[in-house]
Design a protein around this motif. Structure first.
Motif, PDB file in Angstrom:
ATOM      1  N   ASN A 115       0.866  -1.340  -0.052  1.00  0.00           N
ATOM      2  CA  ASN A 115       0.147  -0.052  -0.015  1.00  0.00           C
ATOM      3  C   ASN A 115       0.948   1.375   0.100  1.00  0.00           C
ATOM      4  OD1 ASN A 115      -2.277  -1.312  -0.004  1.00  0.00           O
ATOM      5  ND2 ASN A 115      -2.766  -1.295   2.116  1.00  0.00           N
ATOM      6  N   ASN A 116       1.852   1.294   0.837  1.00  0.00           N
ATOM      7  CA  ASN A 116       2.711   2.507   0.878  1.00  0.00           C
ATOM      8  C   ASN A 116       3.473   2.721  -0.593  1.00  0.00           C
ATOM      9  OD1 ASN A 116       2.275   3.382   3.342  1.00  0.00           O
ATOM     10  ND2 ASN A 116       4.267   2.495   4.317  1.00  0.00           N
ATOM     11  N   GLN A 157       2.371   1.740  -3.310  1.00  0.00           N
ATOM     12  CA  GLN A 157       1.233   2.025  -4.206  1.00  0.00           C
ATOM     13  C   GLN A 157       0.834   3.555  -4.194  1.00  0.00           C
ATOM     14  OE1 GLN A 157      -1.902  -0.628  -3.488  1.00  0.00           O
ATOM     15  NE2 GLN A 157      -1.148  -2.210  -4.877  1.00  0.00           N
ATOM     16  N   ASP A 158       0.955   4.053  -2.710  1.00  0.00           N
ATOM     17  CA  ASP A 158       0.674   5.563  -2.353  1.00  0.00           C
ATOM     18  C   ASP A 158       1.941   6.235  -2.989  1.00  0.00           C
ATOM     19  OD1 ASP A 158      -2.130   4.907  -1.359  1.00  0.00           O
ATOM     20  OD2 ASP A 158      -1.168   4.642   0.645  1.00  0.00           O
ATOM     21  N   VAL A 176       4.998   8.206   3.185  1.00  0.00           N
ATOM     22  CA  VAL A 176       3.590   8.214   3.331  1.00  0.00           C
ATOM     23  C   VAL A 176       3.226   7.272   4.856  1.00  0.00           C
ATOM     24  CG1 VAL A 176       1.680   6.846   2.448  1.00  0.00           C
ATOM     25  CG2 VAL A 176       3.399   7.763   1.011  1.00  0.00           C
ATOM     26  N   SER A 215      -2.990   7.692   5.778  1.00  0.00           N
ATOM     27  CA  SER A 215      -3.618   8.482   4.803  1.00  0.00           C
ATOM     28  C   SER A 215      -2.996  10.050   4.749  1.00  0.00           C
ATOM     29  CB  SER A 215      -5.301   8.681   5.114  1.00  0.00           C
ATOM     30  OG  SER A 215      -5.381   9.619   6.325  1.00  0.00           O
ATOM     31  N   LYS A 255      -4.980  11.830   1.687  1.00  0.00           N
ATOM     32  CA  LYS A 255      -5.707  11.019   0.852  1.00  0.00           C
ATOM     33  C   LYS A 255      -7.294  11.036   1.247  1.00  0.00           C
ATOM     34  CE  LYS A 255      -5.645   6.525  -1.372  1.00  0.00           C
ATOM     35  NZ  LYS A 255      -4.929   5.133  -0.956  1.00  0.00           N
ATOM     36  N   SER A 298     -10.119   8.637  -1.640  1.00  0.00           N
ATOM     37  CA  SER A 298      -9.175   7.523  -2.521  1.00  0.00           C
ATOM     38  C   SER A 298      -8.299   8.440  -3.504  1.00  0.00           C
ATOM     39  CB  SER A 298      -9.946   6.532  -3.212  1.00  0.00           C
ATOM     40  OG  SER A 298     -10.889   5.755  -2.453  1.00  0.00           O
ATOM     41  N   TRP A 337      -5.089  11.320  -3.449  1.00  0.00           N
ATOM     42  CA  TRP A 337      -3.934  12.255  -2.865  1.00  0.00           C
ATOM     43  C   TRP A 337      -4.216  13.594  -3.313  1.00  0.00           C
ATOM     44  CZ3 TRP A 337      -1.668  10.684   1.124  1.00  0.00           C
ATOM     45  CH2 TRP A 337      -1.551   9.174   1.287  1.00  0.00           C
TER      46      TRP A 337
END
Length: 162
Positions: A39-40, A42-43, A119, A122, A145, A148, A150
């Motif tokens: 997730n990090n 991807q973010d 990150v 959120s 975020k 969904s 940023w």
């Protein structure tokens, strides 16, 4: 003839169950950490793409409609430029961009560089460097975020010597 010893079997069974429980727990924790890392990543990638495709590109080209889309409507900008305090609302900032000659149209050098992105859940902070006109800016961009997506919620900048 085999003799059954309940005490020994019970101890072995408890040890086996405890070992199985701990193994499953460790596997679940590892999977959660891998998911969090994914997730990090991807973010971080989403923020990086937003910076490259919208922030840097539109500072360079001067399209305030597209540039404004990466900001939260209530974004505030703070810092100093040539030693003077700098504080603007997003609308004031975008108005300044709209009424200046874009780096693209000026033919002067422009370069946006991502230094780092951190990150946590959120929220995120990106440190970037922007070279345009006679300025070299170090900027800290705070992201949140929301729905969904940023968006920049705070921009802090200062001009630095190269």
């Amino acid at each position: 003839m085999e003799v059954w010893e309940p005490g020994i079997t019970l101890i072995n069974l408890k040890t086996l169950l405890l070992t199985a429980f701990l193994t499953c727990t460790l596997l679940v924790l590892k999977a959660q950490n891998l998911k969090k890392m994914e997730n990090n990543q991807q973010d971080s990638l989403a923020i990086s793409q937003g910076l490259e495709n919208y922030y840097f590109k539109e500072i360079y080209e001067g399209d305030v409609t597209v540039l404004g889309s990466i900001f939260n409507a209530d974004t505030l900008l703070f810092g100093d430029v040539k030693g003077q305090p700098y504080a603007k609302t997003l609308d004031q900032y975008l108005d300044g961009v709209a009424h200046r000659q874009s780096p693209k149209d000026s033919g002067k050098p422009f370069k946006g560089t991502i230094i780092s992105i951190d990150v946590v859940n959120s929220i995120a902070v990106a440190k970037v460097h922007v070279k345009m006109y006679e300025f070299n800016y170090d900027e800290f961009l705070s992201f949140h975020k929301i729905n969904s997506r940023w968006v920049i919620v705070t921009k802090m900048l200062t001009d630095v010597t190269e």
